[in-house]
Design a protein around this motif. Structure first.
Motif, PDB file in Angstrom:
ATOM      1  N   THR A  55       0.842  -1.202   0.000  1.00 49.12           N
ATOM      2  CA  THR A  55       0.000   0.000   0.000  1.00 49.12           C
ATOM      3  C   THR A  55       0.867   1.238   0.000  1.00 49.12           C
ATOM      4  OG1 THR A  55      -0.166  -0.058   2.423  1.00 49.12           O
ATOM      5  CG2 THR A  55      -1.945  -1.110   1.175  1.00 49.12           C
ATOM      6  N   ASP A  56       0.318   2.320  -0.601  1.00 50.60           N
ATOM      7  CA  ASP A  56       1.042   3.580  -0.623  1.00 50.60           C
ATOM      8  C   ASP A  56       0.658   4.428   0.588  1.00 50.60           C
ATOM      9  OD1 ASP A  56      -1.455   4.698  -1.173  1.00 50.60           O
ATOM     10  OD2 ASP A  56      -1.044   4.999  -3.297  1.00 50.60           O
ATOM     11  N   ASP A  57       1.107   5.678   0.597  1.00 49.37           N
ATOM     12  CA  ASP A  57       0.860   6.543   1.743  1.00 49.37           C
ATOM     13  C   ASP A  57      -0.610   6.934   1.886  1.00 49.37           C
ATOM     14  OD1 ASP A  57       3.520   6.476   2.382  1.00 49.37           O
ATOM     15  OD2 ASP A  57       4.021   8.358   1.378  1.00 49.37           O
ATOM     16  N   ASN A  58      -1.395   6.686   0.852  1.00 51.56           N
ATOM     17  CA  ASN A  58      -2.834   6.947   0.933  1.00 51.56           C
ATOM     18  C   ASN A  58      -3.626   5.672   1.199  1.00 51.56           C
ATOM     19  OD1 ASN A  58      -2.695   9.775   0.354  1.00 51.56           O
ATOM     20  ND2 ASN A  58      -2.337   9.265  -1.803  1.00 51.56           N
ATOM     21  N   ASP A  59      -2.903   4.569   1.478  1.00 48.59           N
ATOM     22  CA  ASP A  59      -3.500   3.268   1.773  1.00 48.59           C
ATOM     23  C   ASP A  59      -4.166   2.642   0.551  1.00 48.59           C
ATOM     24  OD1 ASP A  59      -2.821   3.418   4.597  1.00 48.59           O
ATOM     25  OD2 ASP A  59      -4.408   4.913   4.734  1.00 48.59           O
ATOM     26  N   ASP A  60      -3.778   3.077  -0.645  1.00 46.08           N
ATOM     27  CA  ASP A  60      -4.246   2.452  -1.872  1.00 46.08           C
ATOM     28  C   ASP A  60      -3.277   1.346  -2.276  1.00 46.08           C
ATOM     29  OD1 ASP A  60      -6.577   3.988  -2.376  1.00 46.08           O
ATOM     30  OD2 ASP A  60      -5.316   5.670  -3.041  1.00 46.08           O
ATOM     31  N   PRO A  61      -3.763   0.315  -2.976  1.00 43.41           N
ATOM     32  CA  PRO A  61      -2.888  -0.806  -3.335  1.00 43.41           C
ATOM     33  C   PRO A  61      -1.844  -0.422  -4.376  1.00 43.41           C
ATOM     34  CG  PRO A  61      -5.086  -1.084  -4.283  1.00 43.41           C
ATOM     35  CD  PRO A  61      -5.170   0.069  -3.345  1.00 43.41           C
ATOM     36  N   VAL A  62      -0.645  -0.982  -4.198  1.00 48.15           N
ATOM     37  CA  VAL A  62       0.432  -0.886  -5.183  1.00 48.15           C
ATOM     38  C   VAL A  62       0.671  -2.293  -5.697  1.00 48.15           C
ATOM     39  CG1 VAL A  62       2.850  -0.308  -5.582  1.00 48.15           C
ATOM     40  CG2 VAL A  62       1.469   1.084  -4.010  1.00 48.15           C
ATOM     41  N   LEU A  63       0.438  -2.501  -7.004  1.00 45.27           N
ATOM     42  CA  LEU A  63       0.463  -3.837  -7.586  1.00 45.27           C
ATOM     43  C   LEU A  63       1.755  -4.083  -8.361  1.00 45.27           C
ATOM     44  CD1 LEU A  63      -3.187  -3.916  -9.039  1.00 45.27           C
ATOM     45  CD2 LEU A  63      -2.411  -4.805  -6.828  1.00 45.27           C
ATOM     46  N   MET A  64       2.453  -5.160  -8.032  1.00 39.15           N
ATOM     47  CA  MET A  64       3.639  -5.594  -8.759  1.00 39.15           C
ATOM     48  C   MET A  64       3.432  -7.057  -9.154  1.00 39.15           C
ATOM     49  SD  MET A  64       5.609  -2.866  -8.553  1.00 39.15           S
ATOM     50  CE  MET A  64       7.297  -3.406  -8.884  1.00 39.15           C
ATOM     51  N   TYR A  65       3.989  -7.436 -10.330  1.00 39.41           N
ATOM     52  CA  TYR A  65       3.836  -8.823 -10.744  1.00 39.41           C
ATOM     53  C   TYR A  65       5.036  -9.291 -11.538  1.00 39.41           C
ATOM     54  CZ  TYR A  65       2.656  -8.304 -15.782  1.00 39.41           C
ATOM     55  OH  TYR A  65       2.664  -8.078 -17.128  1.00 39.41           O
ATOM     56  N   ARG A  66       5.117 -10.596 -11.723  1.00 42.22           N
ATOM     57  CA  ARG A  66       6.123 -11.216 -12.578  1.00 42.22           C
ATOM     58  C   ARG A  66       5.414 -11.756 -13.814  1.00 42.22           C
ATOM     59  NH1 ARG A  66       8.525 -13.862  -7.299  1.00 42.22           N
ATOM     60  NH2 ARG A  66      10.446 -12.666  -7.002  1.00 42.22           N
ATOM     61  N   PRO A  67       5.624 -11.166 -14.984  1.00 39.95           N
ATOM     62  CA  PRO A  67       4.959 -11.661 -16.194  1.00 39.95           C
ATOM     63  C   PRO A  67       5.309 -13.119 -16.486  1.00 39.95           C
ATOM     64  CG  PRO A  67       5.955  -9.515 -16.580  1.00 39.95           C
ATOM     65  CD  PRO A  67       6.456  -9.977 -15.252  1.00 39.95           C
ATOM     66  N   GLY A  68       6.551 -13.490 -16.209  1.00 39.60           N
ATOM     67  CA  GLY A  68       6.991 -14.874 -16.305  1.00 39.60           C
ATOM     68  C   GLY A  68       7.584 -15.295 -14.984  1.00 39.60           C
ATOM     69  N   ALA A  69       7.627 -16.599 -14.741  1.00 42.00           N
ATOM     70  CA  ALA A  69       8.084 -17.088 -13.436  1.00 42.00           C
ATOM     71  C   ALA A  69       9.506 -16.638 -13.121  1.00 42.00           C
ATOM     72  CB  ALA A  69       7.994 -18.613 -13.391  1.00 42.00           C
ATOM     73  N   GLY A  70      10.326 -16.405 -14.165  1.00 43.43           N
ATOM     74  CA  GLY A  70      11.711 -16.023 -13.930  1.00 43.43           C
ATOM     75  C   GLY A  70      11.969 -14.534 -13.969  1.00 43.43           C
ATOM     76  N   ASN A  71      10.921 -13.741 -14.175  1.00 41.22           N
ATOM     77  CA  ASN A  71      11.096 -12.290 -14.281  1.00 41.22           C
ATOM     78  C   ASN A  71      11.222 -11.627 -12.919  1.00 41.22           C
ATOM     79  OD1 ASN A  71       8.818 -12.496 -16.964  1.00 41.22           O
ATOM     80  ND2 ASN A  71      10.961 -11.990 -17.199  1.00 41.22           N
ATOM     81  N   ASP A  72      11.796 -10.417 -12.921  1.00 34.64           N
ATOM     82  CA  ASP A  72      11.807  -9.592 -11.724  1.00 34.64           C
ATOM     83  C   ASP A  72      10.439  -8.929 -11.559  1.00 34.64           C
ATOM     84  OD1 ASP A  72      14.473 -10.155 -11.185  1.00 34.64           O
ATOM     85  OD2 ASP A  72      15.194  -8.473 -12.420  1.00 34.64           O
ATOM     86  N   TRP A  73      10.216  -8.369 -10.375  1.00 38.90           N
ATOM     87  CA  TRP A  73       8.959  -7.673 -10.115  1.00 38.90           C
ATOM     88  C   TRP A  73       8.870  -6.409 -10.967  1.00 38.90           C
ATOM     89  CZ3 TRP A  73       5.382 -10.278  -7.747  1.00 38.90           C
ATOM     90  CH2 TRP A  73       5.703 -11.209  -6.765  1.00 38.90           C
ATOM     91  N   GLN A  74       7.678  -6.143 -11.491  1.00 39.97           N
ATOM     92  CA  GLN A  74       7.424  -4.919 -12.243  1.00 39.97           C
ATOM     93  C   GLN A  74       5.969  -4.506 -12.049  1.00 39.97           C
ATOM     94  OE1 GLN A  74       6.974  -5.908 -16.762  1.00 39.97           O
ATOM     95  NE2 GLN A  74       8.538  -7.307 -15.951  1.00 39.97           N
ATOM     96  N   PRO A  75       5.657  -3.228 -12.276  1.00 35.89           N
ATOM     97  CA  PRO A  75       4.282  -2.770 -12.050  1.00 35.89           C
ATOM     98  C   PRO A  75       3.281  -3.503 -12.934  1.00 35.89           C
ATOM     99  CG  PRO A  75       5.791  -0.912 -12.247  1.00 35.89           C
ATOM    100  CD  PRO A  75       6.564  -2.133 -12.643  1.00 35.89           C
TER     101      PRO A  75
END
Length: 653
Positions: free
Chosen positions: A218-238
């Motif tokens: 969550t950010d400073d306004n308590d809204d969700p911040v979403l990160m994902y891995r497009p592939g199992a071996g990828n790093d986190w990205q928005p």
């Protein structure tokens, strides 16, 4: 328990028809007693069912392992004196993990405090997986886990292995820095391996193989911040906007570790069900409604994708993704076998030949059943409250009406239908932002209806079940439009000839207690009495006392929900306007309530004394945010019954 669960296994017989109206006056103890079964889980082979079984006073819950071979064999496991087991999870054919729970003043029930225990079905090899075990003299406690652990995934391809989310306790009161770690844990030996870690509190969601693919902070306004891995071996990205504009939850990922099913919110609408291609960042909508959120998701077997969703904020309804699919037909068949009731499938064997399901309704607290798909035989495992008989209770009817400013609201009316205007109890739910009233058994509602009162429940603006925008429409409206919604509902009930306008009372707990006392301030001509139970009565006190104020996020929430205008907070506080309350009042509270501390109760009682207004009170030591002990719940019901009979009962005018 009155009976051993093992002795209750029996073939399903034809269900008796349910009379339309309640008849007999039932003892208050029937509504005050705890359930015989708190939860159940079917083992992967279908050889056992695990049951969380509280003792009669509800102060301890033990694990019953029932062997389903007709032998009646039941192994009873205990995890500590006056301790409770919750969150039953089978990690292998003969291995189970439970969360150990305890009673806290915050809740009117046991709740997990983040300790995980495991055991084989015989109870011979028990293991503490996560806990803080203090040293005892020269003996050092093995575990020193300063945090809260939850099983988040069972690894079917690695028997006995699970993924555990471990979120650290705050280092100081109000500290928001609570790191989260994901461990791979052997539930037999207790060995753990760290596989994910973040310096902030996070929620991880996993693909089929157990790789974390979605991370929410969550950010400073308590809204969700979403990160994902497009592939199992990828790093986190928005997460790209092509997938989710505001929020996203992974519900299931197929064996290709790419095709996923997710609940997604773009703006303020209720979450919709989508099929997602993680690598491409694309989605296809499968199910959902613009006016109502998805209440439950139905899954196709032990390791299958969603096959349907249930909507429950208004009139309950089921939407199957493919009505001709195997699982949709099975679920529809079970609904047909239990007419007028809902069916929740809870567990499946690994081969999907057997399943455990719960049957429940407005007049049925629930019953656990087994289905053997090889012969279509259905067996009753145990009823949740076998002393409750549907024929003695009243139907809950989903309702809808339009408010004075043109908003459509949903709710429930419980009581006699077709007998003309009845005395009415308006029962606003607690929360208020997030919870909502849905069709199902409610002991408070059925107790009141059994005493001859109609009961009106309204999902006023700010309630959950209809998406982010509807929830936030209640912000800064605690004493304003949220109260108008309740009054509009009462006027609707009067116009529908359901309510006698001369015999109406309010009763609620927590925020519901606040609303119960605000209603006769805002609408003095509608009500004859009011009952506040563990209620909030002074909004200024709420911003200073209680556990919500402990952290910065809680304080931000209070500013969003209540505002910062001192004059408005005073105007919308029953304790600051006690002289305006001209109806009889009953107040009930628990001395150990952390969510709504006694400062709230005392503020209103003292205000009544200063105004020279009498008020009945009921306070119990050792109780928190709602009474838990059956004898205390029974006494509350007796006091409510006498109070209502005096002020809106048959002889009250």
């Amino acid at each position: 328990m009155n009976r051993s669960p093992a002795t209750l296994l029996a073939a399903l017989l034809c269900l008796p028809s349910v009379p339309a109206l309640a008849q007999a006056k039932l003892p208050v103890e029937d509504f005050a007693r705890h359930a015989e079964i708190n939860s159940a889980a079917l083992s992967p082979t279908g050889e056992y069912v695990a049951l969380a079984v509280p003792n009669e006073d509800g102060m301890e819950t033990r694990l019953h392992i029932v062997k389903l071979d007709g032998s009646g064999s039941t192994q009873v496991l205990r995890f500590g004196k006056q301790q409770h087991v919750t969150s039953l999870t089978w990690s292998d054919n003969d291995q189970i993990v439970v969360s150990r729970a305890k009673m806290e003043p915050l809740e009117a029930r046991p709740y997990s405090y983040g300790e995980l225990m495991s055991s084989d079905v015989a109870g011979k090899t028990q293991e503490t997986l996560f806990a803080y075990v203090p040293d005892a003299g020269q003996q050092r406690g093995r575990r020193k886990d300063r945090g809260f652990a939850t099983v988040v995934k069972v690894l079917d391809d690695e028997p006995g292995q699970v993924l555990v989310d471990f979120t650290a306790w705050p280092q100081r009161r109000g500290d928001e820095d609570r790191p989260t770690a994901i461990y791979k844990v052997d539930t037999r030996s207790g060995h753990r391996e760290l596989i994910e870690q973040t310096s902030e509190t996070a929620t991880f969601m996993f693909d089929h193989s157990g790789r974390a693919r979605l991370k929410t902070t969550t950010d400073d306004n308590d809204d969700p911040v979403l990160m994902y891995r497009p592939g199992a071996g990828n790093d986190w990205q928005p997460v790209p906007k092509t997938l989710a504009g505001y929020n996203m939850s992974l519900l299931y990922v197929e064996a290709d570790n790419n095709t996923a099913y997710a609940a997604i919110v773009d703006k303020g609408e209720p979450a919709q069900l989508y099929k997602v291609d993680l690598a491409k960042g694309t989605r296809m909508r499968l199910a959902g409604r613009e006016d109502m959120g998805i209440g439950r998701v139905l899954y196709a077997g032990h390791d299958g994708p969603p096959f349907g969703v249930i909507f429950d904020e208004g009139k309950p309804s089921v939407q199957y993704l493919d009505p001709d699919s195997e699982w949709a037909k099975l679920h529809a068949g079970l609904l047909k076998a239990f007419p007028g009731q809902m069916v929740s499938i809870l567990d499946w064997t690994r081969d999907n030949k057997k399943l455990l399901f719960l049957v429940w309704s407005d007049r049925n607290p629930g019953g656990y059943y087994l289905l053997d798909r090889s012969n279509n035989k259905v067996q009753l495992v145990n009823e949740v409250m076998p002393w409750i008989k549907a024929g003695s209770l009243s139907p809950s009817i989903p309702i809808s009406f339009t408010t004075s400013d043109g908003l459509t609201l949903h709710g429930l009316y419980t009581g006699a239908i077709g007998k003309g205007p009845q005395p009415l109890v308006v029962l606003p739910h607690g929360g208020p932002h997030g919870p909502y009233d849905s069709w199902g058994y409610d002991s408070d509602v059925q107790f009141l209806a059994n005493r001859g009162y109609g009961v009106l429940q309204i999902n006023y603006r700010g309630s959950g079940g209809r998406g982010k925008a509807f929830l936030e429409s209640g912000y800064l409206q605690w004493g304003g439009k949220m109260q108008d919604d309740l009054a509009d509902g009462v006027r609707w009930a009067i116009a529908q000839k359901l309510a006698d306008p001369s015999r109406i009372c309010t009763f609620g707990a927590s925020y519901g207690g606040y609303a119960a006392l605000m209603q006769p301030i805002r609408y003095p001509d509608l009500y004859k009495c009011a009952i506040g139970y563990v209620g909030v009565y002074d909004l200024q006190v709420m911003k200073k006392k209680g556990d919500i104020d402990d952290g910065a996020s809680g304080r931000r929430y209070l500013d969003r929900a209540l505002g910062t205008d001192i004059a408005q907070l005073k105007a919308w506080s029953p304790a600051q306007n006690a002289a305006k309350i001209k109806v009889p009042v009953l107040l009930a509270a628990g001395k150990d309530d952390l969510r709504v501390p006694m400062d709230q109760f005392n503020a209103l009682v003292n205000a009544f004394k200063a105004a020279g207004t009498p008020a009945e009170t009921l306070v119990f030591d050792g109780e928190g945010h709602g009474f838990y002990k059956p004898e205390h719940r029974a006494e509350l019901y007796r006091r409510i019954e006498a109070f209502l009979a005096k002020h809106i009962g048959p002889d009250a005018r």
